[in-house]
Design a protein around this motif. Structure first.
Motif, PDB file in Angstrom:
ATOM      1  N   SER A  29      46.038  44.469  52.928  1.00 19.94           N
ATOM      2  CA  SER A  29      47.232  43.622  52.873  1.00 19.94           C
ATOM      3  C   SER A  29      48.457  44.428  52.470  1.00 19.94           C
ATOM      4  O   SER A  29      49.532  44.276  53.064  1.00 19.94           O
ATOM      5  CB  SER A  29      47.031  42.458  51.889  1.00 19.94           C
ATOM      6  OG  SER A  29      46.033  41.590  52.360  1.00 19.94           O
ATOM      7  N   LEU A  30      48.314  45.291  51.472  1.00 21.08           N
ATOM      8  CA  LEU A  30      49.440  46.112  51.039  1.00 21.08           C
ATOM      9  C   LEU A  30      49.871  47.084  52.136  1.00 21.08           C
ATOM     10  O   LEU A  30      51.063  47.259  52.392  1.00 21.08           O
ATOM     11  CB  LEU A  30      49.086  46.871  49.760  1.00 21.08           C
ATOM     12  CG  LEU A  30      48.925  46.019  48.503  1.00 21.08           C
ATOM     13  CD1 LEU A  30      48.376  46.862  47.359  1.00 21.08           C
ATOM     14  CD2 LEU A  30      50.231  45.357  48.113  1.00 21.08           C
ATOM     15  N   LEU A  31      48.903  47.703  52.794  1.00 21.86           N
ATOM     16  CA  LEU A  31      49.227  48.614  53.889  1.00 21.86           C
ATOM     17  C   LEU A  31      49.925  47.857  55.018  1.00 21.86           C
ATOM     18  O   LEU A  31      50.846  48.370  55.646  1.00 21.86           O
ATOM     19  CB  LEU A  31      47.976  49.320  54.390  1.00 21.86           C
ATOM     20  CG  LEU A  31      47.299  50.272  53.386  1.00 21.86           C
ATOM     21  CD1 LEU A  31      46.000  50.825  53.971  1.00 21.86           C
ATOM     22  CD2 LEU A  31      48.224  51.386  52.961  1.00 21.86           C
ATOM     23  N   GLY A  32      49.509  46.605  55.261  1.00 23.55           N
ATOM     24  CA  GLY A  32      50.140  45.778  56.267  1.00 23.55           C
ATOM     25  C   GLY A  32      51.580  45.412  55.934  1.00 23.55           C
ATOM     26  O   GLY A  32      52.373  45.099  56.824  1.00 23.55           O
ATOM     27  N   GLU A  86      39.019  45.711  49.126  1.00 18.22           N
ATOM     28  CA  GLU A  86      39.450  46.244  50.416  1.00 18.22           C
ATOM     29  C   GLU A  86      40.500  45.348  51.077  1.00 18.22           C
ATOM     30  O   GLU A  86      41.455  45.829  51.673  1.00 18.22           O
ATOM     31  CB  GLU A  86      38.238  46.434  51.340  1.00 18.22           C
ATOM     32  CG  GLU A  86      38.565  47.173  52.611  1.00 18.22           C
ATOM     33  CD  GLU A  86      39.038  48.602  52.381  1.00 18.22           C
ATOM     34  OE1 GLU A  86      39.891  49.061  53.158  1.00 18.22           O
ATOM     35  OE2 GLU A  86      38.584  49.249  51.432  1.00 18.22           O
ATOM     36  N   TRP A  87      40.336  44.011  50.963  1.00 19.86           N
ATOM     37  CA  TRP A  87      41.301  43.099  51.579  1.00 19.86           C
ATOM     38  C   TRP A  87      42.692  43.296  50.976  1.00 19.86           C
ATOM     39  O   TRP A  87      43.698  43.181  51.672  1.00 19.86           O
ATOM     40  CB  TRP A  87      40.868  41.635  51.450  1.00 19.86           C
ATOM     41  CG  TRP A  87      40.853  41.131  50.029  1.00 19.86           C
ATOM     42  CD1 TRP A  87      39.770  41.089  49.191  1.00 19.86           C
ATOM     43  CD2 TRP A  87      41.964  40.650  49.277  1.00 19.86           C
ATOM     44  NE1 TRP A  87      40.155  40.602  47.959  1.00 19.86           N
ATOM     45  CE2 TRP A  87      41.494  40.329  47.991  1.00 19.86           C
ATOM     46  CE3 TRP A  87      43.311  40.458  49.561  1.00 19.86           C
ATOM     47  CZ2 TRP A  87      42.320  39.826  46.991  1.00 19.86           C
ATOM     48  CZ3 TRP A  87      44.140  39.955  48.559  1.00 19.86           C
ATOM     49  CH2 TRP A  87      43.644  39.631  47.292  1.00 19.86           C
ATOM     50  N   LEU A  88      42.767  43.612  49.676  1.00 18.21           N
ATOM     51  CA  LEU A  88      44.053  43.807  49.012  1.00 18.21           C
ATOM     52  C   LEU A  88      44.714  45.095  49.494  1.00 18.21           C
ATOM     53  O   LEU A  88      45.905  45.125  49.785  1.00 18.21           O
ATOM     54  CB  LEU A  88      43.876  43.818  47.494  1.00 18.21           C
ATOM     55  CG  LEU A  88      45.133  44.035  46.661  1.00 18.21           C
ATOM     56  CD1 LEU A  88      46.216  43.003  46.991  1.00 18.21           C
ATOM     57  CD2 LEU A  88      44.795  43.985  45.179  1.00 18.21           C
ATOM     58  N   THR A 128      44.839  32.832  54.147  1.00 19.19           N
ATOM     59  CA  THR A 128      43.475  32.568  53.716  1.00 19.19           C
ATOM     60  C   THR A 128      42.632  33.753  54.163  1.00 19.19           C
ATOM     61  O   THR A 128      42.539  34.047  55.352  1.00 19.19           O
ATOM     62  CB  THR A 128      42.946  31.256  54.312  1.00 19.19           C
ATOM     63  OG1 THR A 128      43.803  30.192  53.889  1.00 19.19           O
ATOM     64  CG2 THR A 128      41.530  30.978  53.839  1.00 19.19           C
ATOM     65  N   ILE A 129      42.050  34.455  53.174  1.00 17.38           N
ATOM     66  CA  ILE A 129      41.236  35.630  53.445  1.00 17.38           C
ATOM     67  C   ILE A 129      39.818  35.334  52.975  1.00 17.38           C
ATOM     68  O   ILE A 129      39.609  35.019  51.807  1.00 17.38           O
ATOM     69  CB  ILE A 129      41.796  36.877  52.726  1.00 17.38           C
ATOM     70  CG1 ILE A 129      43.232  37.139  53.180  1.00 17.38           C
ATOM     71  CG2 ILE A 129      40.911  38.092  52.984  1.00 17.38           C
ATOM     72  CD1 ILE A 129      43.940  38.201  52.395  1.00 17.38           C
ATOM     73  N   ASP A 130      38.871  35.412  53.885  1.00 18.48           N
ATOM     74  CA  ASP A 130      37.475  35.098  53.580  1.00 18.48           C
ATOM     75  C   ASP A 130      37.337  33.730  52.926  1.00 18.48           C
ATOM     76  O   ASP A 130      36.567  33.546  51.979  1.00 18.48           O
ATOM     77  CB  ASP A 130      36.850  36.176  52.693  1.00 18.48           C
ATOM     78  CG  ASP A 130      36.786  37.528  53.357  1.00 18.48           C
ATOM     79  OD1 ASP A 130      36.683  37.571  54.604  1.00 18.48           O
ATOM     80  OD2 ASP A 130      36.844  38.544  52.642  1.00 18.48           O
TER      81      ASP A 130
END
Length: 91
Positions: free
Chosen positions: A78-81, A73-75, A14-16
């Motif tokens: 997430s991809l970098l993570g 930005e959240w995406l 759950t993001i934001d």
């Protein structure tokens, strides 16, 4: 989802305050793997052997059909993570 294959891994977060799912496929005929992200919109990325993600499709609608879509930005985070080194096909 554009795939009929069962994902090898599913991540939920759950993001934001919005539920987000990431589907990871380790086999793909054109890429080393594929990642599909579903939230309010959806995005599909092909991942090459160098951990470079190429945007293949999105449900995001843009006013300028010729412009590359902006990734939230959240995406990107997430991809970098997930170990993605670079993202291609975005503004």
């Amino acid at each position: 989802m554009s795939r009929t294959q069962t994902p090898d891994r599913i991540e939920s977060e759950t993001i934001d305050g919005i539920d987000t799912k990431v589907y990871i496929f380790h086999s793909d005929p054109e890429y080393s793997s594929r990642i599909e992200v579903e939230r309010e919109d959806s995005w599909e990325f092909g991942i090459d052997s160098e951990a470079v993600a190429t945007l293949l499709s999105t449900s995001e609608v843009s006013d300028d059909l010729l412009a590359e879509p902006d990734l939230p930005e959240w995406l990107i985070e997430s991809l970098l993570g997930l170990g993605i080194e670079e993202i291609e096909g975005v503004a």
